[in-house]
Design a protein around this motif. Structure first.
Motif, PDB file in Angstrom:
ATOM      1  N   THR A 266       0.855  -1.185   0.000  1.00  0.00           N
ATOM      2  CA  THR A 266       0.000   0.000   0.000  1.00  0.00           C
ATOM      3  C   THR A 266       0.897   1.242   0.000  1.00  0.00           C
ATOM      4  N   PHE A 267       0.266   2.397  -0.203  1.00  0.00           N
ATOM      5  CA  PHE A 267       1.020   3.641  -0.281  1.00  0.00           C
ATOM      6  C   PHE A 267       0.327   4.726   0.542  1.00  0.00           C
ATOM      7  N   GLU A 268       1.127   5.451   1.319  1.00  0.00           N
ATOM      8  CA  GLU A 268       0.611   6.557   2.140  1.00  0.00           C
ATOM      9  C   GLU A 268       1.135   7.875   1.582  1.00  0.00           C
ATOM     10  N   LYS A 269       0.226   8.785   1.294  1.00  0.00           N
ATOM     11  CA  LYS A 269       0.579  10.058   0.662  1.00  0.00           C
ATOM     12  C   LYS A 269       1.045  11.076   1.697  1.00  0.00           C
ATOM     13  N   HIS A 270       2.173  11.757   1.380  1.00  0.00           N
ATOM     14  CA  HIS A 270       2.703  12.820   2.229  1.00  0.00           C
ATOM     15  C   HIS A 270       2.948  14.054   1.364  1.00  0.00           C
ATOM     16  N   PRO A 271       2.493  15.237   1.775  1.00  0.00           N
ATOM     17  CA  PRO A 271       2.742  16.442   0.975  1.00  0.00           C
ATOM     18  C   PRO A 271       4.193  16.899   1.054  1.00  0.00           C
ATOM     19  N   ILE A 272       4.696  17.386  -0.060  1.00  0.00           N
ATOM     20  CA  ILE A 272       6.001  18.054  -0.109  1.00  0.00           C
ATOM     21  C   ILE A 272       5.797  19.549  -0.278  1.00  0.00           C
ATOM     22  N   ASP A 273       5.005  19.932  -1.275  1.00  0.00           N
ATOM     23  CA  ASP A 273       4.722  21.351  -1.527  1.00  0.00           C
ATOM     24  C   ASP A 273       3.347  21.483  -2.184  1.00  0.00           C
ATOM     25  N   PRO A 274       2.321  21.785  -1.401  1.00  0.00           N
ATOM     26  CA  PRO A 274       0.979  21.937  -1.975  1.00  0.00           C
ATOM     27  C   PRO A 274       0.713  23.327  -2.536  1.00  0.00           C
ATOM     28  N   PHE A 275       1.709  24.226  -2.476  1.00  0.00           N
ATOM     29  CA  PHE A 275       1.471  25.638  -2.758  1.00  0.00           C
ATOM     30  C   PHE A 275       1.919  26.090  -4.142  1.00  0.00           C
ATOM     31  N   GLN A 276       2.502  25.197  -4.919  1.00  0.00           N
ATOM     32  CA  GLN A 276       2.969  25.532  -6.261  1.00  0.00           C
ATOM     33  C   GLN A 276       2.298  24.592  -7.256  1.00  0.00           C
ATOM     34  N   SER A 277       1.996  25.103  -8.434  1.00  0.00           N
ATOM     35  CA  SER A 277       1.330  24.275  -9.440  1.00  0.00           C
ATOM     36  C   SER A 277       2.281  23.945 -10.587  1.00  0.00           C
ATOM     37  N   GLN A 278       1.865  22.981 -11.395  1.00  0.00           N
ATOM     38  CA  GLN A 278       2.526  22.615 -12.646  1.00  0.00           C
ATOM     39  C   GLN A 278       3.942  22.069 -12.445  1.00  0.00           C
ATOM     40  N   TYR A 279       4.070  21.171 -11.470  1.00  0.00           N
ATOM     41  CA  TYR A 279       5.321  20.423 -11.301  1.00  0.00           C
ATOM     42  C   TYR A 279       5.312  19.282 -12.324  1.00  0.00           C
ATOM     43  N   HIS A 280       5.788  19.559 -13.512  1.00  0.00           N
ATOM     44  CA  HIS A 280       5.661  18.624 -14.638  1.00  0.00           C
ATOM     45  C   HIS A 280       6.865  17.693 -14.777  1.00  0.00           C
ATOM     46  N   CYS A 281       8.059  18.188 -14.480  1.00  0.00           N
ATOM     47  CA  CYS A 281       9.295  17.431 -14.664  1.00  0.00           C
ATOM     48  C   CYS A 281      10.081  17.394 -13.356  1.00  0.00           C
ATOM     49  N   LEU A 282      10.532  16.207 -12.943  1.00  0.00           N
ATOM     50  CA  LEU A 282      11.272  16.026 -11.699  1.00  0.00           C
ATOM     51  C   LEU A 282      12.601  15.334 -11.988  1.00  0.00           C
ATOM     52  N   GLU A 283      13.654  15.722 -11.250  1.00  0.00           N
ATOM     53  CA  GLU A 283      14.943  15.031 -11.341  1.00  0.00           C
ATOM     54  C   GLU A 283      15.444  14.720  -9.932  1.00  0.00           C
TER      55      GLU A 283
END
Length: 376
Positions: A266-283
């Motif tokens: 199972t997976f438990e969700k934890h917020p990192i940054d709910p205040f910014q939008s359009q996080y499209h690409c991650l490295e």
């Protein structure tokens, strides 16, 4: 005297345990509005170059640009949504793979080895390409090309090689699933040594025979309009791979902690940054040279021409450092258009100036820039 020595040692320990954030120097390269940027040595002169849109920018100072090809312009977009370095035809010159939403075609761009225009070669008509990534899906030591094609089949494209290992310029298509949505990741979820695919509506368990076997979908979560990539990493060091997911066209950046009870995952969700939008690409890289990996990402500028939630918010690039319990946000760039810099749909992280620290090359509708990492 002893108190002073102890105090100094304590201060050194605190600074070691809590390193100062690294700083960055921004160099603006061009006002081109392509959304993808890659880094590789185009002309084999020993210097890394920047490739973005219709041009490559010659290292080490990136001031001289050379023409590649004309990419179709549709509204605010150039139909060029990835820059994956790969010597496709085995001639010793680095080519790259891209694809577009509007052309709905995966292609490779052939490096001519001089200042002539590059040749475009079709790999496959895939359906709309949101963006593309490269992973070693079948574990043979070579990366395969995996486009995210929402509402179309999920497939990877394997570069064929001769019996000496030389690339031939030809690709084989291997279908994984009949359909998938917005968002895509790859990594070993269940610890069986094989890489699995992460979709927006679950994870696809890799079969023993990756080419001919059936990939089993586990609908254990709903990631929404997820980033590309979804990162598959052991965030908290418990031996289980977790997910890091941005909302590509909405607010939110989260990590999903894997919990395992026997064979039950199972997976438990934890917020990192709910205040910014359009996080499209991650490295996921070691940006501060402390031996631990950090999350580097940013807000894609005008992803849907300003029509996404938060589309008119300030722009930003950030790195997030795991502190043992949560992620700490460090600002690389932030501010309104013209001051802050956003992320495009595909960006590159390389040590451009041999400083020993990784630099960030990021394109977007707000231009092409390098953030030189000046350490801490």
């Amino acid at each position: 005297m002893y108190i002073g020595i102890i105090g100094s040692l304590l201060l050194m320990f605190v600074e070691f345990a809590n390193p100062k954030p690294v700083t960055f120097r921004k160099q603006f390269i061009a006002m081109e509005s392509a959304e993808s940027a890659g880094v590789f040595d185009v002309n084999n002169d020993g210097h890394l170059d920047i490739v973005s849109g219709s041009y490559w920018y010659q290292g080490p100072d990136f001031k001289k640009k050379h023409f590649i090809a004309v990419f179709d312009r549709v509204g605010e977009y150039f139909d060029d949504f990835s820059t994956i370095p790969m010597d496709v035809n085995g001639d010793g010159k680095m080519d790259y793979v891209t694809g577009g939403w509007f052309g709905a075609t995966l292609v490779w761009m052939e490096n001519p080895g001089n200042n002539q225009a590059w040749t475009t070669h079709e790999i496959a008509k895939t359906g709309n390409v949101e963006t593309t990534r490269a992973w070693d899906v079948d574990g043979d030591g070579y990366d395969e090309i995996v486009p995210n094609t929402p509402n179309k089949p999920l497939a990877y494209y394997k570069l064929l090689r001769d019996n000496t290992g030389k690339a031939t310029g030809k690709f084989e298509r291997v279908e994984v699933a009949p359909t998938h949505g917005h968002g895509l990741g790859f990594g070993d979820v269940n610890g069986d040594g094989r890489g699995d695919f992460i979709l927006s509506n679950g994870w696809l368990e890799a079969p023993e025979d990756m080419k001919n076997g059936t990939w089993k979908l586990h609908e254990d979560f709903d990631l929404g309009g997820a980033s590309i990539p979804v990162l598959v990493q052991d965030v908290n060091g418990d031996g289980l791979n977790d997910f890091i997911v941005g909302q590509a066209h909405d607010y939110g950046l989260d990590w999903y902690e894997q919990k395992k009870d026997g064979d039950n995952i199972t997976f438990e969700k934890h917020p990192i940054d709910p205040f910014q939008s359009q996080y499209h690409c991650l490295e996921w890289v070691d940006i501060d040279n402390d031996g631990e990996m950090e999350l580097v990402t940013g807000k894609r500028y005008r992803a849907h021409n300003g029509n996404d939630p938060g589309g008119h918010d300030n722009l930003g690039m950030y790195y997030f450092k795991w502190n043992g319990e949560s992620f700490t946000k460090n600002v690389i760039s932030y501010g309104p258009f013209g001051e802050g810099k956003g992320a495009g749909i595909y960006f590159a992280i390389e040590d451009l100036n041999n400083s020993g620290f990784l630099d960030i090359v990021v394109a977007g509708k707000d231009g092409l820039a390098v953030f030189f990492n000046e350490g801490n």
